[in-house]
Design a protein around this motif. Structure first.
Motif: not given
Length: 323
Positions: A230-233, A136-142, A198-200, A180-187
């Motif tokens: 994580e796909a940077l888009t 199964v693949m599941v897509a979601f936003g940051d 896990a990869v970017q 970056d205002r609401v997540s402690a993780f940049k990546d």
């Protein structure tokens, strides 16, 4: 070998881009009602991921048009759904946010942020239980990565060792709030590192996304364990048509568009010889015709009759339910 996909990449990315541009236009004409969330700019992630994953179940958020086209659904049926017509993929009752097709194992358009993540883990558990390892693949936003059920899902996917690929589309904004205002993780992929591989990846490069997802798909099939990408888009449009989008500067948008995924594909394709000017022109005409036919089909299709309100609410005869 991956270059052999270039023509299909271009066709589907161009189709997705033009479909959404026309959907925006039809929304302004009031032919489309309700919510409309566009993914213009994110085509490389959506097309590369869908083609790279292949067979298996797919769960997605409400920004789902390009995914659905790449999965194989027709532009006519999708446009009819946006128009609220009976000929749409969800019989006109789901609209833009709820595209669905059991034929394509496409369980798309969950309006609750991140809810599809838990559903995907459950579906992957079911597949493993039944001995089906396509996964199964599941897509979601940051933004979904800040929800509690996101971590619960990662944890259970690891505990039960299920074949699920988590695909995070990091377009940097959860509605209008920069991540970056609401997540402690940049990546954001680091949030999953302790649970699974896990990869970017560059989400504006369709080849990079395709390769990463293909590798992940092989892993979840052979190992039966979860994987995270994580796909940077970047989305060019605001969160939805009801959003003014004034939280981003013109300069930021200009910089993002300089990395446009379709233009990058064209440039590389022409340089390396796996795309030609003739093919691009031919494909553009084909897409233009397909979109015009889709809109005409949607306009001419009938609205759902009133008795449709009472259909597909309960499962009267469910073969998979054991009494």
């Amino acid at each position: 070998m991956i270059k052999s996909y270039a023509k299909k990449f271009y066709y589907l990315m161009k189709l997705g881009r033009e479909f959404e541009l026309r959907a925006k236009e039809e929304y302004m004409k009031r032919n489309i009602g309700g919510f409309l969330h566009l993914a213009i700019g994110e085509e490389a992630t959506h097309v590369g991921a869908m083609l790279g994953f292949g067979k298996g179940d797919f769960f997605v958020h409400y920004r789902d048009h390009v995914y659905a086209l790449a999965r194989g659904m027709s532009a006519k049926e999708l446009m009819a759904e946006l128009f609220g017509k009976i000929t749409g993929v969800s019989k006109g009752k789901g609209g833009s946010m709820h595209l669905y097709s059991s034929r394509f194992n496409f369980y798309g358009g969950n309006a609750i942020v991140g809810a599809q993540i838990t559903h995907a883990v459950g579906a992957a558990y079911a597949r493993k239980y039944l001995g089906h390892m396509e996964g199964v693949m599941v897509a979601f936003g940051d933004g979904a990565t800040n929800a509690g059920n996101f971590y619960e899902s990662l944890n259970l996917a690891n505990v039960y060792k299920v074949p699920v690929l988590f695909l995070c589309e990091n377009n940097y904004y959860a509605i209008g709030t920069r991540i970056d205002r609401v997540s402690a993780f940049k990546d954001l992929y680091m949030k999953a590192k302790d649970y699974m591989p896990a990869v970017q990846v560059d989400g504006m490069d369709v080849f990079a996304v395709f390769e990463a997802v293909s590798k992940a798909k092989e892993y979840i099939e052979t190992e039966g364990n979860p994987y995270f990408i994580e796909a940077l888009t970047y989305r060019y449009e605001p969160h939805s048509m009801s959003d003014g989008g004034d939280y981003r500067s013109p300069r930021e948008l200009k910089i993002a568009k300089e990395r446009d995924p379709i233009e990058r594909l064209i440039k590389r394709g022409l340089k390396e010889g796996f795309l030609t000017e003739e093919f691009i022109k031919m494909t553009d005409k084909k897409v233009e015709k397909e979109i015009e036919e889709a809109v005409e089909f949607a306009l001419k299709s009938p609205k759902p009759p009133l008795d449709e309100l009472y259909k597909d609410v309960y499962c009267e005869v469910c073969e998979n339910v054991v009494s």
